[in-house]
Design a protein around this motif. Structure first.
Motif, mmCIF file in Angstrom:
data_model
loop_
_atom_site.group_PDB
_atom_site.id
_atom_site.type_symbol
_atom_site.label_atom_id
_atom_site.label_comp_id
_atom_site.label_asym_id
_atom_site.label_seq_id
_atom_site.Cartn_x
_atom_site.Cartn_y
_atom_site.Cartn_z
ATOM 1 N N LEU A 170 1.008 -1.319 -0.145
ATOM 2 C CA LEU A 170 -0.409 -0.295 -0.277
ATOM 3 C C LEU A 170 0.870 0.731 -0.122
ATOM 4 O O LEU A 170 0.381 2.291 -0.626
ATOM 5 C CB LEU A 170 -0.717 -0.102 1.954
ATOM 6 N N LEU A 171 1.640 1.667 0.843
ATOM 7 C CA LEU A 171 2.587 2.087 0.674
ATOM 8 C C LEU A 171 3.280 2.782 -0.595
ATOM 9 O O LEU A 171 3.389 3.830 -1.561
ATOM 10 C CB LEU A 171 3.958 2.034 2.099
ATOM 11 N N ARG A 172 3.340 1.334 -1.377
ATOM 12 C CA ARG A 172 4.195 1.714 -2.760
ATOM 13 C C ARG A 172 3.714 2.146 -3.945
ATOM 14 O O ARG A 172 3.645 3.048 -4.410
ATOM 15 C CB ARG A 172 4.661 -0.116 -3.018
ATOM 16 N N GLU A 173 2.045 1.985 -3.204
ATOM 17 C CA GLU A 173 1.373 2.516 -4.650
ATOM 18 C C GLU A 173 0.936 4.125 -4.303
ATOM 19 O O GLU A 173 1.109 4.902 -4.987
ATOM 20 C CB GLU A 173 -0.273 1.902 -4.118
ATOM 21 N N VAL A 174 0.643 3.928 -3.061
ATOM 22 C CA VAL A 174 0.935 5.564 -2.595
ATOM 23 C C VAL A 174 2.436 6.939 -2.944
ATOM 24 O O VAL A 174 1.982 7.452 -3.868
ATOM 25 C CB VAL A 174 0.971 6.046 -1.757
ATOM 26 N N VAL A 175 3.454 5.835 -2.948
ATOM 27 C CA VAL A 175 4.111 7.279 -3.067
ATOM 28 C C VAL A 175 4.888 6.523 -4.548
ATOM 29 O O VAL A 175 5.563 7.028 -5.232
ATOM 30 C CB VAL A 175 5.249 6.213 -2.152
ATOM 31 N N GLU A 176 4.377 5.584 -5.326
ATOM 32 C CA GLU A 176 5.279 5.338 -6.721
ATOM 33 C C GLU A 176 3.635 5.145 -7.754
ATOM 34 O O GLU A 176 4.439 5.777 -8.862
ATOM 35 C CB GLU A 176 5.616 3.242 -6.483
ATOM 36 N N ASN A 177 2.754 5.818 -7.616
ATOM 37 C CA ASN A 177 1.343 5.434 -8.372
ATOM 38 C C ASN A 177 0.620 6.414 -8.283
ATOM 39 O O ASN A 177 -0.198 5.805 -7.356
ATOM 40 C CB ASN A 177 0.979 3.911 -8.506
ATOM 41 N N PRO A 178 0.744 7.354 -8.959
ATOM 42 C CA PRO A 178 -0.389 8.692 -8.822
ATOM 43 C C PRO A 178 -1.974 7.973 -9.227
ATOM 44 O O PRO A 178 -2.649 8.713 -8.377
ATOM 45 C CB PRO A 178 -0.014 9.462 -9.825
ATOM 46 N N LEU A 182 -6.520 8.379 -4.497
ATOM 47 C CA LEU A 182 -6.677 9.847 -3.840
ATOM 48 C C LEU A 182 -5.197 10.293 -2.811
ATOM 49 O O LEU A 182 -4.628 11.084 -2.900
ATOM 50 C CB LEU A 182 -8.236 10.090 -2.735
ATOM 51 N N ALA A 183 -4.519 9.573 -2.345
ATOM 52 C CA ALA A 183 -3.590 9.585 -1.748
ATOM 53 C C ALA A 183 -2.306 9.701 -2.309
ATOM 54 O O ALA A 183 -1.763 10.489 -1.968
ATOM 55 C CB ALA A 183 -3.072 8.390 -0.704
ATOM 56 N N GLY A 184 -2.581 8.739 -3.421
ATOM 57 C CA GLY A 184 -1.432 9.224 -4.532
ATOM 58 C C GLY A 184 -1.285 10.375 -5.231
ATOM 59 O O GLY A 184 -0.436 10.330 -5.070
ATOM 60 N N LYS A 185 -2.475 10.437 -5.311
ATOM 61 C CA LYS A 185 -2.397 12.154 -6.531
ATOM 62 C C LYS A 185 -2.082 13.038 -5.395
ATOM 63 O O LYS A 185 -1.422 13.726 -5.900
ATOM 64 C CB LYS A 185 -4.116 11.913 -6.840
ATOM 65 N N LEU A 186 -2.751 13.004 -4.220
ATOM 66 C CA LEU A 186 -2.191 14.294 -2.767
ATOM 67 C C LEU A 186 -1.084 14.069 -2.977
ATOM 68 O O LEU A 186 0.364 15.284 -2.947
ATOM 69 C CB LEU A 186 -2.478 13.951 -1.557
ATOM 70 N N PHE A 187 0.218 12.712 -2.433
ATOM 71 C CA PHE A 187 1.633 12.916 -2.698
ATOM 72 C C PHE A 187 2.185 13.319 -3.961
ATOM 73 O O PHE A 187 2.887 14.074 -3.565
ATOM 74 C CB PHE A 187 1.631 11.054 -1.864
ATOM 75 N N ALA A 188 1.652 12.805 -4.910
ATOM 76 C CA ALA A 188 2.656 13.270 -6.133
ATOM 77 C C ALA A 188 2.118 14.714 -6.305
ATOM 78 O O ALA A 188 3.165 15.689 -6.401
ATOM 79 C CB ALA A 188 1.870 12.368 -7.282
ATOM 80 N N CYS A 189 1.080 15.575 -6.328
ATOM 81 C CA CYS A 189 0.816 16.693 -5.983
ATOM 82 C C CYS A 189 1.571 17.862 -4.725
ATOM 83 O O CYS A 189 2.393 18.757 -5.877
ATOM 84 C CB CYS A 189 -1.104 17.504 -6.138
ATOM 85 N N VAL A 190 1.416 17.153 -3.534
ATOM 86 C CA VAL A 190 2.693 18.007 -3.081
ATOM 87 C C VAL A 190 4.260 17.560 -3.416
ATOM 88 O O VAL A 190 4.576 18.437 -3.017
ATOM 89 C CB VAL A 190 2.612 17.081 -1.155
ATOM 90 N N SER A 191 4.630 16.691 -3.888
ATOM 91 C CA SER A 191 5.721 16.352 -3.974
ATOM 92 C C SER A 191 6.471 17.214 -5.433
ATOM 93 O O SER A 191 7.438 18.009 -5.254
ATOM 94 C CB SER A 191 6.050 14.930 -4.641
ATOM 95 N N LEU A 243 10.645 6.990 2.737
ATOM 96 C CA LEU A 243 9.719 6.143 2.768
ATOM 97 C C LEU A 243 9.399 4.585 1.393
ATOM 98 O O LEU A 243 9.597 4.155 1.289
ATOM 99 C CB LEU A 243 8.333 7.136 1.957
ATOM 100 N N ARG A 244 10.472 5.547 0.190
ATOM 101 C CA ARG A 244 10.520 4.949 -0.320
ATOM 102 C C ARG A 244 11.522 3.701 -0.490
ATOM 103 O O ARG A 244 11.577 2.798 -0.920
ATOM 104 C CB ARG A 244 11.478 6.045 -2.149
ATOM 105 N N SER A 245 12.744 4.525 -0.351
ATOM 106 C CA SER A 245 13.266 2.660 0.997
ATOM 107 C C SER A 245 12.881 2.163 2.018
ATOM 108 O O SER A 245 13.364 1.153 1.522
ATOM 109 C CB SER A 245 14.491 3.739 1.773
ATOM 110 N N VAL A 246 11.931 2.849 2.523
ATOM 111 C CA VAL A 246 11.138 1.671 3.252
ATOM 112 C C VAL A 246 10.095 0.320 2.697
ATOM 113 O O VAL A 246 10.085 -0.727 2.946
ATOM 114 C CB VAL A 246 9.763 2.286 4.064
ATOM 115 N N ALA A 451 -1.095 -0.519 -13.501
ATOM 116 C CA ALA A 451 -1.022 -0.037 -12.831
ATOM 117 C C ALA A 451 -2.642 0.834 -11.686
ATOM 118 O O ALA A 451 -2.694 0.046 -10.939
ATOM 119 C CB ALA A 451 -0.280 0.809 -12.994
ATOM 120 N N THR A 452 -3.280 1.157 -12.353
ATOM 121 C CA THR A 452 -4.451 1.495 -12.490
ATOM 122 C C THR A 452 -5.565 0.478 -11.465
ATOM 123 O O THR A 452 -6.578 0.882 -10.753
ATOM 124 C CB THR A 452 -5.195 2.121 -13.414
ATOM 125 N N SER A 453 -5.658 -0.694 -12.745
ATOM 126 C CA SER A 453 -6.412 -1.867 -12.065
ATOM 127 C C SER A 453 -5.284 -3.025 -10.871
ATOM 128 O O SER A 453 -5.749 -4.141 -11.167
ATOM 129 C CB SER A 453 -6.479 -2.486 -13.400
#
Length: 494
Positions: A170-178, A182-191, A243-246, A451-453
Motif C-alpha cells: 500500500l505504501l508503494r502504491e501511494v509513493v510510486e503510483n499517482p 486519492l492518497a497517491g494523487k495528493l502525494f504526487a501533487c505535494v511532491s 518512505l521509498r526506501s522503506v 497499474a490503475t487496476s
C-alpha cells in the motif's frame, strides 16, 4: 485407436485422410487455426515438432508431441498461441519467418522453441529486434527487486509478515503510483509543488542583492526566509526518500536506481554544507545564522586560514549548485520524462553512433577550415586546430553563435560542406531513436493503465485456483510480455 504409419510404411490411400491422387493429408489445429499439410511433407518440415509427429508409433508417443488428436479426421490439436502459429505458418508457405510489430518478441521466441524452429531462420531485422529485446529484459531483471513475483502470496500469509507485506504494498502504491487513488494523487501533487518551490528558491538565491549579502557575510530577513524555505523542502524530500526506501524490497537495488542516486546527490549537499557552515562559523548563531549560501565563510577566521575557508566556501557552493537536480524528480510523476530516460538507455548505441559521426566530422573539417582561413585567408579567428574544433561543433549542429566566422571563399566552402554534412549525419540515427521513443511511450502507457487496476487483479489472484492459472490463454501472455519487461525496466529507472 489405429496406429499411424511409420516412415517405412506406405501412405494410406482413400478414407477420411485421403486426398486427391491418393496423397494423405493431415490437419494441424493450433487454437482454432487449422493448417492442412501433406503427410509426406512432415518428413522434411522445418518445424521439428511436426517432424517428430510423423515418427510417432503409438498413442503414447503421439500425446507426447501434441495435446490431442482425432485419428478419424487425421487432425492433431496443439494448445498453443494461434496468432504466433499464423506467423510460423508463413515459413511453410513462403519460406520466410518475420516477427510482426505488435507481437511480443520474447513470447514469440518461446513459440519458436516449442515448435523446434531455429531462431536463425528469422529475418535479419527481426532477429536483431529479438536480440535487443533480450538485452533489455536481462538488464531490467538485473536491476529489479526480488519480491515482485511473490507479492500476492506474501499478502495471503497469516500473521505479522502478511500484514507487513500488505502495508509495504500500500505504501508503494501511494509513493510510486499517482493513479492508485486519492492518497497517491495528493502525494504526487505535494511532491511536484515542493520541486517547483525549490526551483523558485534557487532562482531567488542568485539575485544580486542576496549574492552581495553572502559575500559580505551578512544574512538579512529575506536571506533567512530563503534558508527556511529550502530547509522545509529538503525535509520533505528526505521524508519522501525514506518512505521509498522503506517500501523497497531490496535496499541495494533501490540505491542503484538512477533517480534515487539523483535524490542522494541533491539532498546530501544541503546537510554537508550545513554541517561545514556551522563548524566554520563556530555555531548556528555566528555570523547571523546560516544562510542559503555558505560562500561567506571566506571572510571569517584569522588571516592564515582565509585561503582554506575560501576553498571550503567554493566547494560548498559547487555542492549546493547540485540543487538543480531536484528538477529531475519530476520524472517520477511525468510519463514523458520517464519515457525520455528509458529511450536514452535503450538508444545508447544510437547515441554513441551519433557522437562518433560528430567526432569524425570534427576531425575532418576543423583542420580544413584552419588551413583555409589561417593560411589562405589570413584571418586570426582560427588561431589553431583545437580552436577550430569549437567552430566545427557549432556549425555541424547548425547553432552558429557567430564568434568565429570564415571570411575567405575557401573557408566558406568548407563551412557549407560542414553544415550539410552535419544535417545528414545527425539525421541518420534519428529514425531509430524516434521509433524507440514511440515504443517506450506505448509500453509505459500500457504499464500505467495496468497499474490503475492492480488492486482488483491482486484480489482476484489471491482467490484464483492453480487450475485457472494454468488455463490462462497464451494470447494474454503474448500481449502482456512486452509491457511486463517495460514495467521492470521502468522500475529500474525510477
Amino acid at each position: 485407436m489405429a496406429l499411424l504409419p511409420g516412415p517405412a510404411e506406405q501412405p494410406r490411400v482413400g478414407g477420411l485422410g485421403g486426398g486427391l491422387g491418393g496423397t494423405r493429408h493431415v490437419i494441424i489445429n493450433v487454437g482454432g487455426c487449422r493448417l492442412r499439410l501433406p503427410w509426406a511433407a512432415l518428413a522434411r518440415c522445418p518445424l521439428a515438432r511436426l517432424e517428430r509427429l510423423r515418427a510417432c508409433r503409438g498413442p503414447d508417443e503421439l500425446l507426447r508431441v501434441c495435446d490431442d488428436y482425432d485419428a478419424g479426421r487425421d487432425e492433431f490439436f496443439f494448445d498453443r498461441n494461434p496468432s504466433a502459429f499464423r506467423i510460423i505458418a508463413a515459413l511453410l508457405r513462403a519460406g520466410k519467418l518475420r516477427l510482426l510489430r505488435d507481437s511480443c518478441a520474447l513470447a514469440f521466441r518461446d513459440e519458436l522453441a516449442y515448435w523446434g524452429i531455429d531462431e536463425a531462420r528469422l529475418e535479419r531485422c527481426c532477429l536483431r529486434r529479438l536480440r535487443r529485446r533480450e538485452e533489455e529484459v536481462a538488464e531490467a531483471e538485473r536491476g529489479a527487486g526480488p519480491g515482485h513475483a511473490s507479492l500476492g502470496s506474501q499478502e495471503c500469509t497469516l500473521g505479522p509478515a502478511g500484514r507487513l507485506a500488505r502495508g509495504r504494498r500500500l505504501l508503494r502504491e501511494v509513493v510510486e503510483n499517482p493513479h492508485s487513488g486519492l492518497a497517491g494523487k495528493l502525494f504526487a501533487c505535494v511532491s511536484v509543488s515542493f520541486v517547483a518551490i525549490t526551483a523558485v528558491g534557487l532562482c531567488l538565491s542568485t539575485m544580486p542583492d542576496i549574492r552581495a549579502e553572502e559575500e559580505r557575510g551578512e544574512c538579512s530577513p529575506k536571506c533567512r526566509k530563503l534558508f527556511v524555505l529550502e530547509t522545509v523542502c529538503v525535509a520533505w524530500f528526505s521524508f519522501e526518500f525514506l518512505l521509498r526506501s522503506v517500501q523497497a524490497e531490496s535496499k541495494c537495488a533501490f540505491l542503484r536506481t538512477p533517480l534515487n542516486i539523483i535524490d542522494i546527490l541533491a539532498i546530501l549537499p544541503f546537510y554537508v554544507s550545513l554541517l561545514v557552515d556551522l563548524a566554520t562559523r563556530g555555531g548556528p548563531g555566528a555570523g547571523g545564522g546560516p544562510g542559503p549560501g555558505p560562500g561567506a565563510t571566506g571572510s571569517a577566521g584569522p588571516s592564515g586560514g582565509n585561503k582554506l575557508l575560501e576553498r571550503a566556501g567554493l566547494v560548498l557552493r559547487l555542492l549546493r549548485a547540485l540543487r538543480v537536480l531536484y528538477v529531475m524528480r519530476l520524472a517520477r510523476h511525468s510519463l514523458g520524462l520517464r519515457t525520455l530516460g528509458l529511450t536514452a538507455r535503450r538508444c545508447a548505441r544510437e547515441l554513441g553512433l551519433l557522437l562518433l559521426f560528430l567526432c569524425v566530422a570534427m576531425a575532418l573539417f576543423a583542420p580544413l577550415v584552419h588551413l583555409a582561413e589561417r593560411e589562405l585567408g589570413a584571418r586570426r579567428d582560427f588561431s589553431s586546430v583545437p580552436a577550430s574544433y569549437w567552430w566545427a561543433v557549432i556549425s555541424m549542429t547548425t547553432v552558429g553563435y557567430g564568434d568565429m566566422v570564415p571570411r575567405s571563399l575557401p573557408g566558406q566552402v568548407v563551412a557549407l560542406s560542414s553544415i550539410l554534412s552535419g544535417i545528414l549525419l545527425l539525421a541518420f540515427p534519428v529514425t531509430s531513436i524516434f521509433h524507440t521513443f514511440s515504443r517506450s511511450y506505448s509500453e509505459l502507457k500500457e504499464q500505467q493503465q495496468r497499474a490503475t487496476s492492480l488492486e482488483p487483479a491482486l484480489c482476484e489472484d489471491s482467490t484464483r485456483s492453480p487450475t485457472e492459472d494454468s488455463s490462462q490463454s497464451p494470447d494474454g501472455a503474448l500481449a502482456a510480455g512486452s509491457a511486463d519487461s517495460a514495467e521492470a525496466e521502468a522500475e529500474q529507472w525510477a
